[in-house]
Every structure is written in C-alpha cells, then in structure tokens.
Scaffold this motif. Structure first.
Motif, PDB file in Angstrom:
ATOM      1  N   ASP A 215     -14.375  -0.036  -1.350  1.00  0.00           N
ATOM      2  CA  ASP A 215     -14.493  -1.425  -0.908  1.00  0.00           C
ATOM      3  C   ASP A 215     -14.316  -2.388  -2.082  1.00  0.00           C
ATOM      4  OD1 ASP A 215     -14.912  -0.657   1.689  1.00  0.00           O
ATOM      5  OD2 ASP A 215     -17.112  -0.758   1.570  1.00  0.00           O
ATOM      6  N   ASN A 218     -10.705  -2.396  -3.038  1.00  0.00           N
ATOM      7  CA  ASN A 218      -9.784  -2.618  -1.915  1.00  0.00           C
ATOM      8  C   ASN A 218      -8.763  -1.489  -1.820  1.00  0.00           C
ATOM      9  OD1 ASN A 218      -8.946  -4.260   0.307  1.00  0.00           O
ATOM     10  ND2 ASN A 218      -7.113  -4.817  -0.868  1.00  0.00           N
ATOM     11  N   SER A 219      -9.257  -0.253  -1.917  1.00  0.00           N
ATOM     12  CA  SER A 219      -8.357   0.907  -1.946  1.00  0.00           C
ATOM     13  C   SER A 219      -8.811   1.963  -0.942  1.00  0.00           C
ATOM     14  CB  SER A 219      -8.327   1.512  -3.345  1.00  0.00           C
ATOM     15  OG  SER A 219      -9.598   2.063  -3.682  1.00  0.00           O
ATOM     16  N   TYR A 220      -7.934   2.917  -0.734  1.00  0.00           N
ATOM     17  CA  TYR A 220      -8.259   4.074   0.101  1.00  0.00           C
ATOM     18  C   TYR A 220      -7.572   5.296  -0.504  1.00  0.00           C
ATOM     19  CZ  TYR A 220      -3.511   3.728   2.046  1.00  0.00           C
ATOM     20  OH  TYR A 220      -2.147   3.686   2.188  1.00  0.00           O
ATOM     21  N   TYR A 231      -4.481   4.199  -2.850  1.00  0.00           N
ATOM     22  CA  TYR A 231      -3.503   3.167  -2.516  1.00  0.00           C
ATOM     23  C   TYR A 231      -4.233   1.869  -2.152  1.00  0.00           C
ATOM     24  CZ  TYR A 231      -0.235   7.062  -2.241  1.00  0.00           C
ATOM     25  OH  TYR A 231       0.522   8.169  -2.534  1.00  0.00           O
ATOM     26  N   ASP A 232      -3.584   0.766  -2.423  1.00  0.00           N
ATOM     27  CA  ASP A 232      -4.124  -0.537  -2.055  1.00  0.00           C
ATOM     28  C   ASP A 232      -4.114  -0.678  -0.530  1.00  0.00           C
ATOM     29  OD1 ASP A 232      -3.560  -3.590  -1.355  1.00  0.00           O
ATOM     30  OD2 ASP A 232      -4.612  -3.521  -3.282  1.00  0.00           O
ATOM     31  N   LYS A 233      -5.227  -1.161   0.031  1.00  0.00           N
ATOM     32  CA  LYS A 233      -5.346  -1.264   1.486  1.00  0.00           C
ATOM     33  C   LYS A 233      -4.341  -2.240   2.080  1.00  0.00           C
ATOM     34  CE  LYS A 233     -10.273  -0.109   1.788  1.00  0.00           C
ATOM     35  NZ  LYS A 233     -11.639  -0.593   2.156  1.00  0.00           N
ATOM     36  N   ASP A 234      -3.926  -3.237   1.320  1.00  0.00           N
ATOM     37  CA  ASP A 234      -3.015  -4.253   1.851  1.00  0.00           C
ATOM     38  C   ASP A 234      -1.552  -3.908   1.605  1.00  0.00           C
ATOM     39  OD1 ASP A 234      -5.189  -5.846   2.705  1.00  0.00           O
ATOM     40  OD2 ASP A 234      -5.412  -6.658   0.679  1.00  0.00           O
ATOM     41  N   THR A 235      -1.236  -3.500   0.374  1.00  0.00           N
ATOM     42  CA  THR A 235       0.160  -3.256   0.019  1.00  0.00           C
ATOM     43  C   THR A 235       0.569  -1.795   0.156  1.00  0.00           C
ATOM     44  OG1 THR A 235      -0.322  -2.840  -2.323  1.00  0.00           O
ATOM     45  CG2 THR A 235       0.003  -5.148  -1.636  1.00  0.00           C
ATOM     46  N   HIS A 236      -0.434  -0.905   0.191  1.00  0.00           N
ATOM     47  CA  HIS A 236      -0.202   0.540   0.249  1.00  0.00           C
ATOM     48  C   HIS A 236       0.546   1.057  -0.985  1.00  0.00           C
ATOM     49  CE1 HIS A 236      -1.665   0.329   4.337  1.00  0.00           C
ATOM     50  NE2 HIS A 236      -0.725  -0.560   4.638  1.00  0.00           N
TER      51      HIS A 236
END
Length: 405
Positions: A215, A218-220, A231-236
């Motif tokens: 959180d 901002n990654s997963y 990876y970035d949650k928004d840009t992947h």
C-alpha cells in the motif's frame, strides 16, 4: 544417496511429524485457522526429486491416523470409523527444496473422486521448529503468513484456462511447535482421483505487514508479461520494493504426488434422470452487480430442469439446465446472491443443511447447463461435514425432494 536412505526418506515424506500431531491443540479455534484464498490453478515446474514413495498411505506408515488432528480445522466427521475410511492414498511422492535442511511431506489427504483436501507439512531434518529459523519472527501472528508465490497444478490442467476446469482454496498456518502447514482444498469438473497433484511455494512473508508495504509503495507482486515481480498498481511497470523486513523464510519448495480417493468416498447415491422441474432462486436482477442490498427480500425465480444428482460422503453435485441467452443474469447472479434452500434428508427424518461450494457451466444454443458443487454445511459456515451415505434418503431442493439410491 543409496537405496536404504531413499526408502527411509520416502517414508519420512509421508508420515506426519510429532509437531503436526499437536496441530489439533492450536487449530480448533477461529483465531488459529489458516486463511484459504480462492484462486485458479497455475502451471508450475516440478523440480529435482529428493524422495519417492509408491502406493503408501499416511495411515499405513503411522498406524492409527487421527483424522481430526489432520483435517479437523476444516472438516468434521461424527463417526471415527467413517473418518478413517475416508482417508485417501498418495503415491509417487516427490519433493524439492532450495535448502536441504528442510523436508516437504504429505501429511494426509481426503476427499472423493472429484475433490481433494490435502495437508502438506514443511519441517526441518534436525527436528527443530521452522520458526526458530525465521528471519523476522517478531510479532507475526501464527497464521499471518502467505507465500509470495504459490501455485497448484493437476497434471497439465491449469485452473479454468485448461481443458479440465478446477478451482480451489489454498492456505497456510504455523503449528504450535513451529512447522509450516500448507493446505489445498480443490475441486474439479472431472475426476481428480488418479491424477498427479503438484504444488510449490516461494518466500514466506508476513501477510498484513507485506500488504502495508504494498500500500505504501502503491505496488503489487504478480506476473506481468510472463515474469514475476513487483509492479506499480497504476502503470503496471516494474518497480523496486524492499520486503526484507517481512520475509519469514526465503525458502523455495515443490511437491508432487498421485492422489487416489478411498473406496468409501466413492459410495455415491444418485438420482440420475429425475427430469423434474424445480425453482431456482437468486436475488432480484436489480440487486445483482455493484448495488448494495438494503432491506426487503425480493427473489428472482426461474424454472430449471434437474438432470443429475450425485451425493457422496464428502460432498455432491447437481446438474441443472434452463433456457438462456447472452443477456441472462444467471451467471452473474449465481456468484452474487443464491437464495436456494437445500438439505440432505436423513433416514431418521432429520435435515442436514447443504450449500453450494462452487459451480461450472456453459451457455450454448440457447440452453444454459450448470453443475452445482455441494457441501454439507450452512452457506456461512467455515466447517464442512462428511456424511455416511447409508443414512441419506433424499435431497431437498427448494421444497422438492429427490429420492436417492
């Protein structure tokens, strides 16, 4: 490794450890249960084998296998003799680990032809608790863990993307004596018994603290363009994330085995061709989707034809069909709001609650065909029950009774 050592290791790969036998003391309460996660199967490689065992059951090695110790945190069986008869067999067991100080074993399996509940144990060869070797053991709850990567495969079937569809819940917990337990609760749309089951995991982390890091950054963690990573949650796009503070153990493991359901689990009652019309109930179409249901109880009902019912000691299935089209709400509604009333009718007149444990289906040429997978429990219950089919005489579905035999 000589043959004597290979045989010795093979038997060690099946027998539950003393630490696991203490699991019943720590896993009977809600606070200490593993947390199953529903997902699809994913292809995994089978690594180099360190042990193999042919045609051996856990009960054969350990003597009187205690069903409640191994499976009691998920499955309940009132009759101890029935429980013993529902323990399945494993053969051709093979495992690998990135650290040779660890052992991966099949502690026990149960289920039936189409289902499997397996308990996998990860322990150390020297007998010391695995938790003594955790990098960050501090304040993690006993069950507040997850594998950064964990995958399950049935032969070459890869979840819902393969010819054989299947789904399942997977979880992990730590025993009071410090070993790792990994559970597989899987169900297929064709027989699983007789197939090779494979599982693997990589890097055990503290679940809640790991989520906090994701959180904050901002990654997963997942697979993108064929590669695992953060990876970035928004840009992947790939990002660098430091999770060293939440890694419990950087162990990579895999195990595979052939599963054979017990003979008792194949005692199936059927109502093969009822051709009976029934009412299937969902929440109203207006309640399906993103809307939050508030007050009232409006049901969306339609007529279906029951084609097949099968009831085994460990669960059952029911095939139905009904007219359908591409705009039919059923496929969304079946996930978001089933309101059917199902019971096993026992020979003494008592009723055992039955709930849907999953479904599969297809829509073709104006006809929807669905297979409902059944479990003996209330929809909201965590535990499921196994039953003696000799004491079952019918299935009640929304007030219509279907005799079984």
């Amino acid at each position: 490794m000589n043959n004597r050592e290979l045989i010795k290791n093979a038997f060690e790969d099946i027998a539950p450890s003393d630490e696991l036998l203490e699991k019943v003391k720590s896993s009977q309460t809600a606070d200490n249960r593993s947390r199953p996660r529903l997902r699809k199967g994913i292809i995994i490689p089978v690594a180099v084998c360190f042990a193999a065992c042919l045609g051996v059951t856990a009960a054969a090695v350990t003597g009187n296998l205690d069903f409640d110790v191994l499976f009691g945190d998920r499955i309940k069986v009132a009759d101890s003799e029935l429980a013993e008869e529902l323990v399945g067999k494993v053969s051709n067991v093979r495992y690998s680990v990135s650290d040779d100080d660890y052992i991966v074993s099949v502690a026990g399996v149960t289920g039936d032809s189409d289902t499997l509940y397996a308990v996998i144990e990860i322990s150390r060869k020297d007998g010391t608790p695995v938790t003594e070797h955790f990098q960050n053991p501090a304040d993690f709850d006993h069950n507040d863990y997850t594998w950064l990567e964990d995958n399950v495969k049935i032969n070459n079937a890869v979840g819902f993307t393969a010819q054989m569809s299947w789904g399942g819940g997977f979880g992990q917990s730590i025993t009071e004596n410090g070993n790792i337990i990994y559970t597989m609760d899987i169900e297929g749309d064709e027989p699983i018994s007789g197939k090779v089951i494979s599982a693997e995991g990589d890097t055990l982390v503290g679940w809640d603290k790991y989520n906090e890091i994701c959180d904050e950054t901002n990654s997963y963690y997942g697979m993108n363009k064929g590669e695992y990573g953060f990876y970035d949650k928004d840009t992947h796009e790939p990002v660098q994330v430091d999770i060293s503070s939440v890694v419990a153990i950087p162990l990579k493991w895999s195990i595979s085995f052939k599963y054979t359901a017990s003979d008792k689990s194949l005692d199936v009652l059927t109502c093969k061709a009822p051709e009976e019309k029934a009412t299937f109930r969902l929440k109203s179409p207006d309640e399906i989707g993103d809307k939050i249901y508030e007050g009232g109880s409006e049901r969306y009902e339609f007529e279906c034809t029951v084609k097949l019912i099968e009831i085994s000691p460990t669960g059952g299935k029911m095939d139905i069909e009904f007219p359908g089209n591409e705009n039919n709400d059923f496929f969304r509604g079946v996930v978001t709001g089933i309101e059917n009333e199902m019971y096993l009718v026992m020979t003494d007149g008592s009723l055992i609650p039955v709930s849907m444990n999953g479904w599969s289906g297809k829509l073709e040429n104006g006809t929807a065909e669905m297979t409902l997978h059944l479990a003996y429990r209330q929809q909201s219950d965590y535990f499921r029950n196994y039953m003696d089919t000799s004491e079952v005489c019918a299935l009640s579905f929304n007030g219509t009774e279907y005799p079984l035999g």
